[in-house]
Design an enzyme around this catalytic site. Structure first.
Site, PDB file in Angstrom:
ATOM      1  N   ASP A 109      16.184   1.600  39.786  1.00  0.00           N
ATOM      2  CA  ASP A 109      16.010   2.413  40.996  1.00  0.00           C
ATOM      3  C   ASP A 109      17.104   2.120  42.017  1.00  0.00           C
ATOM      4  O   ASP A 109      17.821   3.011  42.453  1.00  0.00           O
ATOM      5  CB  ASP A 109      14.598   2.224  41.600  1.00  0.00           C
ATOM      6  CG  ASP A 109      14.248   0.771  41.919  1.00  0.00           C
ATOM      7  OD1 ASP A 109      15.025  -0.143  41.553  1.00  0.00           O
ATOM      8  OD2 ASP A 109      13.190   0.538  42.532  1.00  0.00           O
ATOM      9  N   ASP A 112      20.873  -3.669  44.747  1.00  0.00           N
ATOM     10  CA  ASP A 112      21.031  -4.179  46.109  1.00  0.00           C
ATOM     11  C   ASP A 112      21.997  -5.378  46.050  1.00  0.00           C
ATOM     12  O   ASP A 112      23.203  -5.197  45.991  1.00  0.00           O
ATOM     13  CB  ASP A 112      19.631  -4.557  46.619  1.00  0.00           C
ATOM     14  CG  ASP A 112      19.590  -4.899  48.081  1.00  0.00           C
ATOM     15  OD1 ASP A 112      20.582  -4.643  48.773  1.00  0.00           O
ATOM     16  OD2 ASP A 112      18.569  -5.441  48.553  1.00  0.00           O
ATOM     17  N   GLY A 114      22.353  -7.189  43.490  1.00  0.00           N
ATOM     18  CA  GLY A 114      22.859  -7.200  42.110  1.00  0.00           C
ATOM     19  C   GLY A 114      22.310  -8.356  41.292  1.00  0.00           C
ATOM     20  O   GLY A 114      22.555  -8.444  40.088  1.00  0.00           O
ATOM     21  N   PHE A 161      15.908  -0.049  54.285  1.00  0.00           N
ATOM     22  CA  PHE A 161      14.891  -0.163  53.240  1.00  0.00           C
ATOM     23  C   PHE A 161      14.350   1.225  52.935  1.00  0.00           C
ATOM     24  O   PHE A 161      13.914   1.936  53.831  1.00  0.00           O
ATOM     25  CB  PHE A 161      13.770  -1.107  53.699  1.00  0.00           C
ATOM     26  CG  PHE A 161      12.919  -1.563  52.561  1.00  0.00           C
ATOM     27  CD1 PHE A 161      13.306  -2.629  51.768  1.00  0.00           C
ATOM     28  CD2 PHE A 161      11.745  -0.885  52.246  1.00  0.00           C
ATOM     29  CE1 PHE A 161      12.537  -3.034  50.691  1.00  0.00           C
ATOM     30  CE2 PHE A 161      10.963  -1.282  51.170  1.00  0.00           C
ATOM     31  CZ  PHE A 161      11.367  -2.359  50.393  1.00  0.00           C
ATOM     32  N   ASP A 168       8.848   1.521  46.044  1.00  0.00           N
ATOM     33  CA  ASP A 168       7.714   1.108  46.881  1.00  0.00           C
ATOM     34  C   ASP A 168       8.085   0.151  48.005  1.00  0.00           C
ATOM     35  O   ASP A 168       9.157  -0.452  48.004  1.00  0.00           O
ATOM     36  CB  ASP A 168       6.672   0.385  46.013  1.00  0.00           C
ATOM     37  CG  ASP A 168       7.103  -1.044  45.666  1.00  0.00           C
ATOM     38  OD1 ASP A 168       8.267  -1.233  45.254  1.00  0.00           O
ATOM     39  OD2 ASP A 168       6.287  -1.968  45.849  1.00  0.00           O
ATOM     40  N   ARG A 174       5.087   5.042  46.434  1.00  0.00           N
ATOM     41  CA  ARG A 174       5.746   5.449  45.179  1.00  0.00           C
ATOM     42  C   ARG A 174       5.528   6.937  44.892  1.00  0.00           C
ATOM     43  O   ARG A 174       6.324   7.580  44.220  1.00  0.00           O
ATOM     44  CB  ARG A 174       5.183   4.648  43.992  1.00  0.00           C
ATOM     45  CG  ARG A 174       5.560   3.182  43.981  1.00  0.00           C
ATOM     46  CD  ARG A 174       5.256   2.590  42.605  1.00  0.00           C
ATOM     47  NE  ARG A 174       5.137   1.142  42.638  1.00  0.00           N
ATOM     48  CZ  ARG A 174       6.155   0.292  42.515  1.00  0.00           C
ATOM     49  NH1 ARG A 174       7.369   0.750  42.390  1.00  0.00           N
ATOM     50  NH2 ARG A 174       5.955  -1.000  42.536  1.00  0.00           N
TER      51      ARG A 174
HETATM   52  P1  IMP Z   1      18.669  -6.869  43.858  1.00  0.00           P
HETATM   53  O1  IMP Z   1      18.370  -7.946  42.873  1.00  0.00           O
HETATM   54  O2  IMP Z   1      18.910  -7.433  45.232  1.00  0.00           O
HETATM   55  O3  IMP Z   1      19.810  -5.973  43.424  1.00  0.00           O
HETATM   56  O4  IMP Z   1      17.372  -6.022  44.049  1.00  0.00           O
HETATM   57  C1  IMP Z   1      17.028  -4.958  43.246  1.00  0.00           C
HETATM   58  C2  IMP Z   1      15.558  -4.658  43.363  1.00  0.00           C
HETATM   59  O5  IMP Z   1      15.062  -4.920  44.683  1.00  0.00           O
HETATM   60  C3  IMP Z   1      15.320  -3.176  43.123  1.00  0.00           C
HETATM   61  O6  IMP Z   1      15.076  -2.925  41.761  1.00  0.00           O
HETATM   62  C4  IMP Z   1      14.103  -2.902  43.962  1.00  0.00           C
HETATM   63  O7  IMP Z   1      12.941  -3.206  43.232  1.00  0.00           O
HETATM   64  C5  IMP Z   1      14.219  -3.889  45.107  1.00  0.00           C
HETATM   65  N1  IMP Z   1      14.798  -3.212  46.287  1.00  0.00           N
HETATM   66  C6  IMP Z   1      16.026  -3.386  46.805  1.00  0.00           C
HETATM   67  N2  IMP Z   1      16.206  -2.587  47.887  1.00  0.00           N
HETATM   68  C7  IMP Z   1      15.035  -1.910  48.044  1.00  0.00           C
HETATM   69  C8  IMP Z   1      14.590  -0.902  48.976  1.00  0.00           C
HETATM   70  O8  IMP Z   1      15.299  -0.455  49.876  1.00  0.00           O
HETATM   71  N3  IMP Z   1      13.320  -0.427  48.786  1.00  0.00           N
HETATM   72  C9  IMP Z   1      12.497  -0.874  47.796  1.00  0.00           C
HETATM   73  N4  IMP Z   1      12.873  -1.788  46.895  1.00  0.00           N
HETATM   74  C10 IMP Z   1      14.140  -2.307  47.029  1.00  0.00           C
END
Ligand code: IMP
Length: 186
Positions: A109, A112, A114, A161, A168, A174
């Protein structure tokens, strides 16, 4: 309950600010599905959806892809605060499909920091796939903490966010068909 973009959830009033409407999402998904279909024509591809956030995107995406695909899902959880990724990741659902010598496309989805994808790529590579690429609905490119290249990104956002279209906040929102920035209203 949604009233004019405001929603009351457990006595907290939040404002939903539109980011992408249903038609915009539809077009972005169709465009990315075309690119994927062109790039992988004549080759086998396995799409791995990351639960739960990518389930709506995955369902729409595979119906726009014009080549045969196989699908599977993984689930990952990151401990810590619910709006900021902690980087400590745990796999809560394993893949069931054989990935050896297959072209794997992760369907996520949001990318962020990574860190989730870094963990997932390492996990998937242990099954000796031919290739691993990434398709994300949203790429929060400015927040990256590790080098992750998103091969197919539908839309890029700087920060904030977001919720809706499968995404969610604490398991809420969702079901919304569009994507919104979530802001708490004091
Ligand atoms: P990362 O590991 O920081 O890249 O985070 C990725 C995961 O964090 C995504 O798959 C989402 O589940 C969650 N996430 C990151 N940003 C958001 C947001 O703005 N809304 C909801 N979930 C988020």
């Amino acid at each position: 309950m949604i009233v004019h973009g405001l929603r009351l959830e457990k006595n907290i009033m939040t404002e939903l600010i539109p980011v992408l409407n249903e038609n915009e999402i539809k077009k972005l998904v169709a465009d990315i599905a075309k690119n994927i279909s062109d790039d992988y024509k004549d080759s086998e591809i396995v799409l791995i959806g990351v639960l739960k956030g990518a389930f709506v995107f995955m369902a729409d995406l595979i119906r726009k892809i014009t080549i045969p695909v196989k699908i599977d899902f993984v689930a990952l959880s990151s401990y810590g605060s619910s709006t900021i990724s902690s980087g400590k990741i745990k796999l809560t659902r394993e893949i069931e499909i054989d990935l050896k010598n297959k072209n794997v496309l992760i369907v996520e989805d949001i990318v962020d920091t990574g860190l989730t994808l870094k963990y997932l790529i390492n996990y998937l590579k242990s099954f000796e796939p031919k290739s691993v690429r990434i398709c994300a609905l949203l790429d929060k490119y400015e927040r990256r903490e590790t080098e992750i290249n998103v091969d197919y990104a539908c839309h890029r956002i700087k920060k904030g966010f977001v919720v809706g279209y499968g995404i969610d906040y604490a398991e809420n929102y969702r079901e919304l068909p569009a994507i919104y920035h979530l802001r708490n209203v004091d």
